[in-house]
Write an enzyme that holds these catalytic residues in place. Structure first.
Site, PDB file in Angstrom:
ATOM      1  N   ASP A  59     141.481   6.751  43.613  1.00 53.85           N
ATOM      2  CA  ASP A  59     140.057   6.968  43.899  1.00 53.85           C
ATOM      3  C   ASP A  59     139.867   8.202  44.786  1.00 53.85           C
ATOM      4  O   ASP A  59     140.752   8.553  45.561  1.00 53.85           O
ATOM      5  CB  ASP A  59     139.506   5.719  44.595  1.00 53.85           C
ATOM      6  N   ASN A 103     133.791   2.786  33.868  1.00 53.38           N
ATOM      7  CA  ASN A 103     133.626   4.244  33.974  1.00 53.38           C
ATOM      8  C   ASN A 103     132.836   4.848  32.816  1.00 53.38           C
ATOM      9  O   ASN A 103     132.420   6.007  32.870  1.00 53.38           O
ATOM     10  CB  ASN A 103     134.996   4.944  34.082  1.00 53.38           C
TER      11      ASN A 103
HETATM   12  C1  FPP Z   1     138.376   8.070  40.636  1.00 53.01           C
HETATM   13  O1  FPP Z   1     137.766   9.056  41.390  1.00 53.01           O
HETATM   14  C2  FPP Z   1     139.099   8.680  39.517  1.00 53.01           C
HETATM   15  C3  FPP Z   1     138.866   8.438  38.194  1.00 53.01           C
HETATM   16  C4  FPP Z   1     137.858   7.493  37.699  1.00 53.01           C
HETATM   17  C5  FPP Z   1     139.592   9.156  37.137  1.00 53.01           C
HETATM   18  C6  FPP Z   1     141.067   9.303  37.356  1.00 53.01           C
HETATM   19  C7  FPP Z   1     141.608  10.091  36.278  1.00 53.01           C
HETATM   20  C8  FPP Z   1     142.588  10.990  36.393  1.00 53.01           C
HETATM   21  C9  FPP Z   1     143.286  11.317  37.662  1.00 53.01           C
HETATM   22  C10 FPP Z   1     142.952  11.767  35.173  1.00 53.01           C
HETATM   23  C11 FPP Z   1     143.897  11.257  34.165  1.00 53.01           C
HETATM   24  C12 FPP Z   1     145.031  10.398  34.571  1.00 53.01           C
HETATM   25  C13 FPP Z   1     146.353  10.514  34.292  1.00 53.01           C
HETATM   26  C14 FPP Z   1     147.182   9.300  34.326  1.00 53.01           C
HETATM   27  C15 FPP Z   1     147.044  11.791  33.982  1.00 53.01           C
HETATM   28  P1  FPP Z   1     136.172   9.057  41.495  1.00 53.01           P
HETATM   29  O2  FPP Z   1     135.645   9.998  40.490  1.00 53.01           O
HETATM   30  O3  FPP Z   1     135.653   7.665  41.411  1.00 53.01           O
HETATM   31  O4  FPP Z   1     135.978   9.640  42.952  1.00 53.01           O
HETATM   32  P2  FPP Z   1     134.746   9.368  43.939  1.00 53.01           P
HETATM   33  O5  FPP Z   1     134.757   7.887  44.226  1.00 53.01           O
HETATM   34  O6  FPP Z   1     135.102  10.202  45.133  1.00 53.01           O
HETATM   35  O7  FPP Z   1     133.512   9.826  43.238  1.00 53.01           O
END
Ligand code: FPP
Length: 254
Positions: free
Chosen positions: A35, A83
């Protein structure tokens, strides 16, 4: 004379060098809720997709560090069933990042003996991403050095719904349904339950992640945002795990 026995290392690599952190107890399975990509980007006045890009780039160093410390199974929560409610452009960017990563890294992971396992549904993914997932899972299916679970379009409740549907379609009698039967029907079939669940960016919730498998997991939450969660932070989490006393509902020896 002390009657206390030293903890038994769970892997040869878990033996502690002098002055090294206390990593004598190694989790078999570490699951990570990655996160904070959006906040990382916002702090830099960049679009959220830049945060996901940085988060993707962070994956190999954490995997390497966990592998070097004897962890045999790692799951990354990359995209949840919730998501989908994000802006379309962001969803597509995350799809592309995963497809590109698999295209680029699957061969490397294969050479390193990593088995990739997809946890989640594929029917709503783009054809390109679903193909890439299938290809990398097939390529690496016989590897045994490490298992990498990629939770993508994953939800703990959907997983349980799928498991129940499978059990019903197998025609099992109610009495025949056991923990093991359910475990074999989960996306994580063949993987140990997570011993340690790490969540970055400070939230204190499971967010529909591994609801069944997390029954006895130790939970570690840090304020550090996922793109900044480096080797030092990974080792801190492993050390914190090493300090936990897991009792599985029992009482300590009196
Ligand atoms: C959470 O941060 C992150 C995600 C929902 C996406 C994670 C995806 C990746 C890192 C890319 C692909 C993965 C691999 C395995 C290569 P957020 O967007 O919720 O952050 P925030 O809470 O600060 O808005």
């Amino acid at each position: 004379m002390s009657t206390e026995t030293a903890p038994v290392p769970t892997s040869p690599r878990a033996v502690r060098a002098e002055g090294a952190p206390n990593l004598t107890v190694t989790p078999r399975h570490v699951a990570i809720i990655m996160d904070g990509n959006g906040r990382w980007a916002k702090a830099r006045r960049k679009p959220r997709t830049e945060g996901h890009h940085a988060g993707t780039q962070n994956v190999p160093r954490v995997l390497r560090c966990l592998g070097d410390h004897g962890v045999g199974c790692v799951t990354l929560f990359a995209f949840s069933t919730e998501n989908w409610a994000r802006p379309r452009g962001e969803v597509e960017a995350i799809f592309e990042l995963l497809a590109e990563s698999l295209k680029k890294e699957a061969e490397v992971l294969h050479r390193e003996g990593v088995r990739i396992k997809h946890l989640g549904r594929t029917d709503r993914l783009s054809a390109a991403l679903a193909d890439e997932i299938r290809r990398s899972v097939e390529l690496t299916k016989d590897n045994s050095r490490m298992t990498l679970g990629v939770a993508f379009d994953y939800g703990g409740r959907s997983e349980l719904v799928d498991a129940v549907r499978g059990i019903i379609s197998d025609g099992l009698e109610a009495e025949a349904v056991t923990d093991e039967v359910i475990g074999r029907r989960l996306y994580t079939e063949g993987m140990p339950d997570p011993d340690l669940i790490i969540r970055t960016a400070g939230e204190m919730r499971l967010s529909n992640f591994m609801l069944w498998q997390a029954a006895y997991a130790e939970y570690y939450s840090t304020e550090v945002l996922w793109p900044d969660f480096d080797e030092t932070e990974t080792i801190k989490a492993l050390e914190a795990y090493g300090q936990r006393r897991r009792r599985y509902g029992k009482v300590d020896d009196l």
